[in-house]
Motif scaffolding. Structure first.
Motif, PDB file in Angstrom:
ATOM      1  N   LYS A  93      16.805  10.082 -40.722  1.00 52.69           N
ATOM      2  CA  LYS A  93      17.075   9.554 -42.053  1.00 52.69           C
ATOM      3  C   LYS A  93      15.823   9.414 -42.917  1.00 52.69           C
ATOM      4  CE  LYS A  93      20.804   6.700 -43.722  1.00 52.69           C
ATOM      5  NZ  LYS A  93      21.714   5.637 -43.332  1.00 52.69           N
ATOM      6  N   SER A  94      14.830   8.744 -42.404  1.00 52.87           N
ATOM      7  CA  SER A  94      13.642   8.579 -43.251  1.00 52.87           C
ATOM      8  C   SER A  94      12.718   9.774 -43.072  1.00 52.87           C
ATOM      9  CB  SER A  94      12.919   7.278 -42.925  1.00 52.87           C
ATOM     10  OG  SER A  94      13.483   6.644 -41.820  1.00 52.87           O
ATOM     11  N   GLU A 131      18.114   2.477 -41.842  1.00 53.38           N
ATOM     12  CA  GLU A 131      18.718   3.636 -41.181  1.00 53.38           C
ATOM     13  C   GLU A 131      20.058   3.320 -40.542  1.00 53.38           C
ATOM     14  OE1 GLU A 131      16.017   5.288 -38.378  1.00 53.38           O
ATOM     15  OE2 GLU A 131      14.458   5.606 -39.866  1.00 53.38           O
ATOM     16  N   SER A 191      30.053   8.815 -36.473  1.00 54.03           N
ATOM     17  CA  SER A 191      29.400   9.973 -35.891  1.00 54.03           C
ATOM     18  C   SER A 191      28.877   9.706 -34.486  1.00 54.03           C
ATOM     19  CB  SER A 191      28.252  10.416 -36.797  1.00 54.03           C
ATOM     20  OG  SER A 191      27.350   9.362 -36.949  1.00 54.03           O
ATOM     21  N   GLY A 192      29.150   8.520 -33.980  1.00 53.89           N
ATOM     22  CA  GLY A 192      28.665   8.210 -32.640  1.00 53.89           C
ATOM     23  C   GLY A 192      28.017   6.853 -32.656  1.00 53.89           C
ATOM     24  N   ASN A 193      27.292   6.542 -31.606  1.00 49.21           N
ATOM     25  CA  ASN A 193      26.626   5.247 -31.616  1.00 49.21           C
ATOM     26  C   ASN A 193      25.116   5.413 -31.624  1.00 49.21           C
ATOM     27  OD1 ASN A 193      25.770   5.477 -28.821  1.00 49.21           O
ATOM     28  ND2 ASN A 193      27.919   5.158 -28.312  1.00 49.21           N
ATOM     29  N   ALA A 194      24.464   4.367 -32.065  1.00 49.61           N
ATOM     30  CA  ALA A 194      23.010   4.429 -32.150  1.00 49.61           C
ATOM     31  C   ALA A 194      22.433   3.106 -31.677  1.00 49.61           C
ATOM     32  CB  ALA A 194      22.586   4.705 -33.584  1.00 49.61           C
ATOM     33  N   HIS A 195      21.317   3.178 -31.014  1.00 53.16           N
ATOM     34  CA  HIS A 195      20.641   1.979 -30.532  1.00 53.16           C
ATOM     35  C   HIS A 195      19.199   1.992 -30.993  1.00 53.16           C
ATOM     36  CE1 HIS A 195      24.018   1.407 -27.828  1.00 53.16           C
ATOM     37  NE2 HIS A 195      23.842   2.638 -27.386  1.00 53.16           N
ATOM     38  N   TYR A 196      18.736   0.833 -31.402  1.00 52.59           N
ATOM     39  CA  TYR A 196      17.330   0.673 -31.735  1.00 52.59           C
ATOM     40  C   TYR A 196      16.762  -0.357 -30.777  1.00 52.59           C
ATOM     41  CZ  TYR A 196      18.065   3.282 -36.013  1.00 52.59           C
ATOM     42  OH  TYR A 196      18.352   4.276 -36.910  1.00 52.59           O
ATOM     43  N   ASP A 197      15.830   0.050 -29.974  1.00 50.20           N
ATOM     44  CA  ASP A 197      15.268  -0.849 -28.969  1.00 50.20           C
ATOM     45  C   ASP A 197      13.835  -1.225 -29.316  1.00 50.20           C
ATOM     46  OD1 ASP A 197      17.607  -0.403 -27.677  1.00 50.20           O
ATOM     47  OD2 ASP A 197      16.785   0.928 -26.137  1.00 50.20           O
ATOM     48  N   TYR A 198      13.570  -2.505 -29.294  1.00 54.60           N
ATOM     49  CA  TYR A 198      12.216  -3.000 -29.519  1.00 54.60           C
ATOM     50  C   TYR A 198      11.702  -3.560 -28.211  1.00 54.60           C
ATOM     51  CZ  TYR A 198      13.321  -2.789 -34.510  1.00 54.60           C
ATOM     52  OH  TYR A 198      13.658  -2.363 -35.765  1.00 54.60           O
ATOM     53  N   PRO A 199      10.669  -2.999 -27.653  1.00 53.58           N
ATOM     54  CA  PRO A 199      10.136  -3.572 -26.417  1.00 53.58           C
ATOM     55  C   PRO A 199       9.462  -4.910 -26.711  1.00 53.58           C
ATOM     56  CG  PRO A 199       8.752  -1.764 -27.166  1.00 53.58           C
ATOM     57  CD  PRO A 199       9.923  -1.822 -28.093  1.00 53.58           C
ATOM     58  N   SER A 235      25.847  13.571 -39.621  1.00 50.19           N
ATOM     59  CA  SER A 235      25.517  12.666 -38.529  1.00 50.19           C
ATOM     60  C   SER A 235      24.166  13.027 -37.921  1.00 50.19           C
ATOM     61  CB  SER A 235      26.625  12.672 -37.475  1.00 50.19           C
ATOM     62  OG  SER A 235      26.749  13.932 -36.891  1.00 50.19           O
ATOM     63  N   CYS A 274       9.318   6.062 -31.269  1.00 48.69           N
ATOM     64  CA  CYS A 274       8.594   5.792 -32.505  1.00 48.69           C
ATOM     65  C   CYS A 274       7.399   4.904 -32.245  1.00 48.69           C
ATOM     66  CB  CYS A 274       9.498   5.129 -33.507  1.00 48.69           C
ATOM     67  SG  CYS A 274      10.951   6.092 -33.845  1.00 48.69           S
ATOM     68  N   GLY A 287       6.408   1.326 -30.081  1.00 46.32           N
ATOM     69  CA  GLY A 287       7.315   1.268 -28.947  1.00 46.32           C
ATOM     70  C   GLY A 287       8.784   1.250 -29.309  1.00 46.32           C
ATOM     71  N   LEU A 288       9.070   1.349 -30.590  1.00 44.04           N
ATOM     72  CA  LEU A 288      10.469   1.347 -31.007  1.00 44.04           C
ATOM     73  C   LEU A 288      11.172   2.614 -30.521  1.00 44.04           C
ATOM     74  CD1 LEU A 288      12.856   0.286 -32.680  1.00 44.04           C
ATOM     75  CD2 LEU A 288      11.755   1.186 -34.716  1.00 44.04           C
ATOM     76  N   LEU A 289      12.317   2.389 -29.922  1.00 41.13           N
ATOM     77  CA  LEU A 289      13.057   3.509 -29.351  1.00 41.13           C
ATOM     78  C   LEU A 289      14.397   3.617 -30.062  1.00 41.13           C
ATOM     79  CD1 LEU A 289      12.779   5.446 -26.858  1.00 41.13           C
ATOM     80  CD2 LEU A 289      14.221   3.823 -25.642  1.00 41.13           C
ATOM     81  N   LYS A 290      14.665   4.769 -30.659  1.00 41.93           N
ATOM     82  CA  LYS A 290      15.941   4.948 -31.349  1.00 41.93           C
ATOM     83  C   LYS A 290      16.770   5.958 -30.574  1.00 41.93           C
ATOM     84  CE  LYS A 290      13.666   4.430 -35.811  1.00 41.93           C
ATOM     85  NZ  LYS A 290      13.318   5.116 -37.052  1.00 41.93           N
ATOM     86  N   THR A 291      17.926   5.538 -30.191  1.00 45.25           N
ATOM     87  CA  THR A 291      18.797   6.424 -29.424  1.00 45.25           C
ATOM     88  C   THR A 291      20.065   6.680 -30.226  1.00 45.25           C
ATOM     89  OG1 THR A 291      18.010   5.205 -27.520  1.00 45.25           O
ATOM     90  CG2 THR A 291      19.782   6.777 -27.139  1.00 45.25           C
ATOM     91  N   HIS A 292      20.360   7.921 -30.468  1.00 47.12           N
ATOM     92  CA  HIS A 292      21.594   8.260 -31.176  1.00 47.12           C
ATOM     93  C   HIS A 292      22.477   9.091 -30.257  1.00 47.12           C
ATOM     94  CE1 HIS A 292      20.229   7.081 -35.278  1.00 47.12           C
ATOM     95  NE2 HIS A 292      19.052   7.253 -34.719  1.00 47.12           N
ATOM     96  N   ASN A 293      23.621   8.546 -29.936  1.00 49.33           N
ATOM     97  CA  ASN A 293      24.596   9.318 -29.170  1.00 49.33           C
ATOM     98  C   ASN A 293      25.608   9.846 -30.155  1.00 49.33           C
ATOM     99  OD1 ASN A 293      23.562   8.666 -26.523  1.00 49.33           O
ATOM    100  ND2 ASN A 293      24.281   6.582 -26.954  1.00 49.33           N
ATOM    101  N   LEU A 294      25.596  11.132 -30.351  1.00 43.61           N
ATOM    102  CA  LEU A 294      26.463  11.694 -31.373  1.00 43.61           C
ATOM    103  C   LEU A 294      27.737  12.228 -30.755  1.00 43.61           C
ATOM    104  CD1 LEU A 294      23.950  13.657 -33.599  1.00 43.61           C
ATOM    105  CD2 LEU A 294      24.640  11.280 -33.723  1.00 43.61           C
ATOM    106  N   SER A 295      28.809  11.996 -31.457  1.00 41.57           N
ATOM    107  CA  SER A 295      30.046  12.605 -31.009  1.00 41.57           C
ATOM    108  C   SER A 295      30.066  14.039 -31.507  1.00 41.57           C
ATOM    109  CB  SER A 295      31.238  11.824 -31.533  1.00 41.57           C
ATOM    110  OG  SER A 295      31.020  11.441 -32.859  1.00 41.57           O
TER     111      SER A 295
END
Lengths: 399, 279
Positions: free
Chosen positions: A83-84, B168, B195-203, A77, A112, A115-123
């Motif tokens: 990943k990339s 991804e 494994s949880g949650n994931a968010h991809y935000d594009y402004p 996870s 990134c 302005g791309l924002l990647k948020t991963h909330n991991l358990s």
């Protein structure tokens, strides 16, 4: 815990995770005062790896306010977050890692490009501390090489090869594939690879010895070493004693501890003649200690004076609890690092011509809960899951 | 005796003839919608529209305008037939679909009308292959009634940025949740996996965002399994338009540039999975 790291370091972190994923399935993440520790242990518990990123590695590093925060999660996870990997450096500008045990939240935020924002909330799961006790400075032999040298060496062995046998003398190091029994030996292709002392940055051999260990972990470490370009140091001793692979940098310390095959007929309590492990383990000491370190102990001694449950017998991976709790470790656990060879061993091991018995003396990783005041024998027993996991007392009688 | 019940007589009276110098201009775009065997072909003087559907929840359309073809002759206002797309693609790539520059397969596609097989003449390097594919009774495609007047939110993105996100995406998540909003987080893709949650935000001011027209905050979930085939179209495309209507139906329009620099479109419609409380 809250930390921020910039693009190029994100890749280093991602590579570290990748490297750890070669060994174990779970990642133990522990923010410490002296940095962020990422650890793993393999399923048979014969190999352990730790990356410690010092606070300087990060743009900002805020260790947890409360004393301890640790968690473990499936390593895949975390890999998914990065990943990339190849484009990571180009796309990720900043990465923030937040761990909030109270809110049960571990968040990786990748800022990134565009302005791309990647948020991963991991358990994750709460976890015990995972630490192996080892003493690399006490090892008789130390070899330091550029990663390329080792990568090129390992390259010559087929990917299917599990174990490699390394013998050293004063002039050279000989790598060869380890074949289990005579019958196979006739069929198998043997590869031998010889490196002279000059090839190494540092070549200290105080004991002519021949050890056998798993290639998989070495390959795992080399994944990271190759990308970071940091020299790899090998610390080892006689067969059966753990071998330590290590990388150090000003902001980073990496240690991989691997079990080595023990030679048949070797006295089990071989290390009693070693200077550094002469004291018996003081069980009370580690139990009451504030420090949560993993215990690596002499099996017989422990079994003798505690109510450790009789573990199942397992022929292939006998537990060779090694290294005595009396090996008083500093609170920083395995991370003490004084350079220099101390504890040179007096007697070189006599080479027995016999083929090695296929028995790994597994490192033994126990654990203690982070509530030292309540630490008692019972607490320790409650942790037996970790302790008696798969590799255990072997068939032969205790010394 | 061949089992064919569809005769191939009457060479003179084709209702549809279409020729291409480079068959890849057709096969590539068909690959972008090839997630089910049956494809409905509908030809009009404007060009060819190919429709593939899944579970009455997903529809993909590929549009190949008549200008793409070197020859496009149609005798009726509208000609429809259904063929097995997998078989068709196998035929179109019968020469291996080489990507060597200068080596192209030419195609001539002929159809006699209802009850006749689809005939393909493929030629590469002087070698001609003739393929006949039995046609099937055309089924009426689902009308998603997705019309631009009902569109609540619309964004146009460079495909690169969405490709990265899709490559991804946590495929252990059953759904992909899309949030579009005039305020933060503007355009968000979320997954909820093991494994949880994931968010991809594009402004909305990202340079990847070509157009941002969101009037109302909308959060909808779509089955990952349904959206997965659309990544084939995404891979080919250079721009993508993401739209949702007032009922949460999703429209993904991909602008695809072919080998000759001409533009085609691939469109996916997808039903929302379940209603999510709007925030």
């Amino acid at each position: 815990m809250d930390c921020i790291l910039i693009g190029s370091n994100v890749k280093v972190l991602a590579k570290a995770v990748q490297s750890l994923s070669r060994l174990g399935e779970e990642l133990y993440l522990e923010p410490q005062e002296n940095g962020l520790a990422l650890r793993t242990v393999n399923s048979s518990r014969s190999a352990y790896a730790c990356f410690l990123f010092s606070p300087l590695f990060f743009q900002k590093y805020t260790p947890p306010k409360s004393s301890t925060q640790r968690c473990k999660m499936v390593i895949k996870s975390v890999q998914a977050v990065f990943k990339s990997l190849s484009s990571l450096e180009k796309t990720v500008e900043k990465c923030r890692i937040e761990l909030d045990i109270e809110k049960s939240r571990l968040t990786f935020t990748l800022h990134c490009k565009h302005g791309l924002l990647k948020t991963h909330n991991l358990s994750f799961q709460d976890s015990e501390s995972l630490q192996a006790v080892f003493d690399k400075e006490g090892c008789a032999n130390t070899l330091t090489a550029q990663p390329k040298l080792l990568v090129d060496t390992v390259l010559h062995f087929p990917p299917s090869l599990e174990e490699v046998r390394v013998s050293v003398n004063d002039e050279r190091v000989l790598f060869r594939n380890h074949v289990e029994d005579e019958a196979e030996q006739s069929k198998a292709m043997m590869t031998e690879f010889c490196l002279s002392a000059e090839e190494f940055d540092r070549f200290v051999v105080n004991m002519h010895t021949c050890i056998t260990f798993c290639l998989k972990e070495l390959r795992g470490l080399l994944v990271f070493a190759e990308s970071s370009g940091l020299p790899v140091s090998l610390y080892f001793d006689e067969p059966g004693r753990p071998m330590v692979l290590s990388l150090t940098d000003s902001v980073l310390e990496v240690n991989f501890v691997l079990a080595t095959l023990s030679e048949e007929g070797q006295p089990r309590n071989h290390n009693s003649n070693m200077r550094r492990v002469s004291e018996p383990p003081i069980t009370d000491d580690f139990m009451n200690d504030d420090v949560d370190y993993i215990i690596a102990m002499e099996a017989g001694e422990l079994a003798g004076d505690s109510d450790w449950p009789e573990p199942p017998r397992h022929a292939l991976t006998p537990p060779r609890l090694h290294g005595a709790a009396g090996d008083q470790q500093e609170s920083s656990g395995e991370c003490e690092d004084e350079d220099g060879q101390q504890g040179a061993v007096e007697t070189p091991v006599e080479e027995s011509g016999r083929p090695p018995n296929k028995k790994f003396r597994s490192l033994f990783f126990g654990s203690v809960l982070p509530t030292p005041s309540q630490m008692s024998n019972r607490t320790l027993q409650s942790q037996e899951v970790l302790a008696s996991d798969s590799e255990d007392e072997d068939g032969s009688p205790s010394p | 005796m061949p089992l064919s019940t569809q005769s191939d007589q009457g060479d003179g009276q084709y209702v549809l003839v279409a020729s291409l110098d480079n068959v890849r201009n057709l096969s590539n775009i068909l690959k972008a919608i090839a997630f089910k065997d049956h494809a409905l072909f509908n030809a009009t003087p404007n060009g060819l529209k190919v429709t593939v559907e899944d579970s009455k929840c997903l529809q993909a359309n590929a549009f190949i305008q008549s200008e793409i073809f070197q020859e496009f002759t149609i005798q009726e206002d509208s000609v429809s037939f259904q063929v097995n797309l997998t078989v068709l693609l196998d035929c179109l790539t019968i020469f291996g679909g080489s990507t060597v520059p200068g080596v192209t397969t030419a195609l001539r596609l002929c159809y006699n009308g209802y009850g006749y097989p689809l005939k393909l003449f493929l030629e590469e390097g002087g070698v001609v292959t003739v393929c006949k594919i039995n046609t099937q009774e055309p089924e009426e495609p689902i009308d998603f009634e997705f019309c631009s007047t009902n569109v609540t939110n619309k964004v146009i993105l460079q495909s690169d940025s969405l490709r990265e996100a899709f490559s991804e995406l946590d495929m252990t998540s059953e759904v992909l949740q899309i949030t579009m909003s005039p305020s933060q987080p503007y355009f968000r893709l979320s997954t909820f996996g093991n494994s949880g949650n994931a968010h991809y935000d594009y402004p909305k001011d990202s340079d990847m965002m070509e157009l941002f027209q969101c009037t109302k905050t909308q959060t909808n979930r779509y089955k990952m399994s349904l959206l997965k085939p659309s990544t084939k179209a995404l891979a080919l495309s250079c721009k993508v338009s993401v739209r949702t209507d007032s009922q949460g139906f999703l429209s993904l329009q991909y602008l695809v540039r072919n080998d000759d620099g001409q533009i085609c479109f691939v469109e996916y419609y997808c039903c929302p999975d379940e209603d999510v409380e709007e925030e």
